[in-house]
Design an enzyme around this catalytic site. Structure first.
Site, short mmCIF file in Angstrom:
data_model
loop_
_atom_site.label_atom_id
_atom_site.label_comp_id
_atom_site.label_asym_id
_atom_site.label_seq_id
_atom_site.Cartn_x
_atom_site.Cartn_y
_atom_site.Cartn_z
N THR A 42 0.52 -1.23 -0.04
CA THR A 42 0.05 0.19 0.31
C THR A 42 0.85 1.03 0.15
O THR A 42 2.41 0.85 0.78
CB THR A 42 -0.75 -0.14 1.52
OG1 THR A 42 -0.03 -0.01 2.15
CG2 THR A 42 -1.88 -0.97 1.32
N GLY A 43 0.68 3.00 -0.29
CA GLY A 43 1.51 3.17 -0.60
C GLY A 43 2.17 3.57 -1.02
O GLY A 43 3.27 4.09 -0.93
N THR B 268 3.14 4.86 -4.36
CA THR B 268 3.41 5.82 -5.72
C THR B 268 4.72 6.41 -5.77
O THR B 268 5.54 6.77 -6.49
CB THR B 268 2.60 6.14 -5.61
OG1 THR B 268 2.21 7.66 -4.59
CG2 THR B 268 0.86 5.69 -5.74
N SER B 269 5.81 6.04 -4.43
CA SER B 269 7.45 6.92 -4.95
C SER B 269 8.18 6.10 -2.65
O SER B 269 7.52 5.83 -2.21
CB SER B 269 6.95 8.18 -4.12
OG SER B 269 5.80 8.74 -2.60
N GLY B 270 9.10 6.72 -3.06
CA GLY B 270 9.17 6.56 -2.49
C GLY B 270 10.12 4.95 -1.50
O GLY B 270 9.92 4.39 -2.32
N SER C 61 8.21 3.14 12.28
CA SER C 61 9.06 4.09 12.23
C SER C 61 9.82 4.18 13.73
O SER C 61 9.73 3.79 14.33
CB SER C 61 8.44 5.37 11.98
OG SER C 61 9.29 6.54 12.24
N TYR D 157 2.34 11.27 15.82
CA TYR D 157 3.08 10.28 14.23
C TYR D 157 3.50 9.33 15.00
O TYR D 157 3.57 7.76 14.67
CB TYR D 157 4.08 11.30 13.50
CG TYR D 157 4.70 10.35 12.18
CD1 TYR D 157 4.03 9.58 10.91
CD2 TYR D 157 5.61 9.95 12.60
CE1 TYR D 157 4.56 9.55 10.81
CE2 TYR D 157 6.63 9.55 11.87
CZ TYR D 157 6.01 9.02 10.53
OH TYR D 157 6.97 7.49 9.99
#
Length: 244
Positions: free
Chosen positions: A12-13, A15-17, A138, A151
């Protein structure tokens, strides 16, 4: 032999990085990847960058209906999931406790905690016995840096998920682990104050920022048979910045 030959992976997620780098590596290692993103244009660009053995599904994991649609597409087109990387995330920058609003709280927890939970729940019927779930955490979850209150807490929740899901899913042999990057050189640094990138690099015991591929290779380890006896852990990939 490729480490993920014949496997189906959902990221998921991506599209970059870091997640896009992971998707590219998984395809190189033999997987068919299903990637998600909130914006069709960025999703199409990511699919083109990966090039083959990739399916793009537009959607926001913060919306349960979108996650259900993702599960429906995977069920119809591929039939199963062998690796699930829950990477979609949201964050706020330099928002101390007095600055947090209901909107910013809900935006971050809605994706990082609620979105991750329902992504795993809705895809669970498609997960193969012995599948691997990788939750992207993270290093912030282990720190107390100012301005990261929402976060960091949202990523700490993923550590709890990995523990409880490891026991919840043990009968099916499904492994659940957290991968926690920190001090990684991503395009996000371009949006931060001048000099911040070099300041962070100076704090890393290895003397540099990490590369996106170094997160991808760690994700590959957790996704593959190389980590067949690894479950319930939080794997920091941070050059030592959060360890010493």
């Amino acid at each position: 032999m490729a480490k993920l030959s014949g496997k189906v992976a959902v990221i998921t997620g991506a599209t970059s990085g870091l997640a896009l780098a992971t998707a590219k590596l998984f395809v190189a290692e033999g997987a068919h990847v299903v990637i998600t993103g909130r914006r069709q244009e960025q999703l199409d660009a990511a699919v083109a960058a990966i090039g083959h053995e990739v399916t793009g599904v537009v959607g926001d994991v913060g919306e349960v209906a979108h996650v259900v649609r993702l599960a429906d597409v995977v069920a119809a087109e591929l039939g199963r999931v062998d690796v699930l990387v829950a990477s979609a995330g949201a964050w706020t920058w330099n928002e101390r406790i007095g600055d947090v609003t209901e909107e910013s709280f809900d935006a971050v927890f809605g994706v990082n905690v609620r979105g991750t939970f329902f992504t795993v729940q809705k895809l669970l019927p498609l997960l193969s016995d012995g599948a691997s779930i990788v939750l992207i955490g993270s290093g912030a979850a282990e720190k107390g840096d100012p301005g990261t209150t929402i976060y960091a807490a949202s990523k700490a929740a993923l550590r709890s998920f990995a523990r409880t899901w490891t026991t919840d899913l043990k009968e099916r042999g499904i492994r659940v682990n957290v991968l926690s990057p920190a001090a990684i050189d991503t395009p996000a640094f371009a949006n931060l104050p001048p000099g911040f990138r070099d300041q962070i690099a100076s704090l890393v015991p290895l003397g540099r920022l990490g590369a996106e591929r170094e997160i991808a290779t760690a994700a590959l380890f957790l996704a593959s048979v190389d980590s067949s006896f690894v479950s319930g852990i939080d794997l920091p990939v941070d050059g030592g910045i959060g360890q010493v």
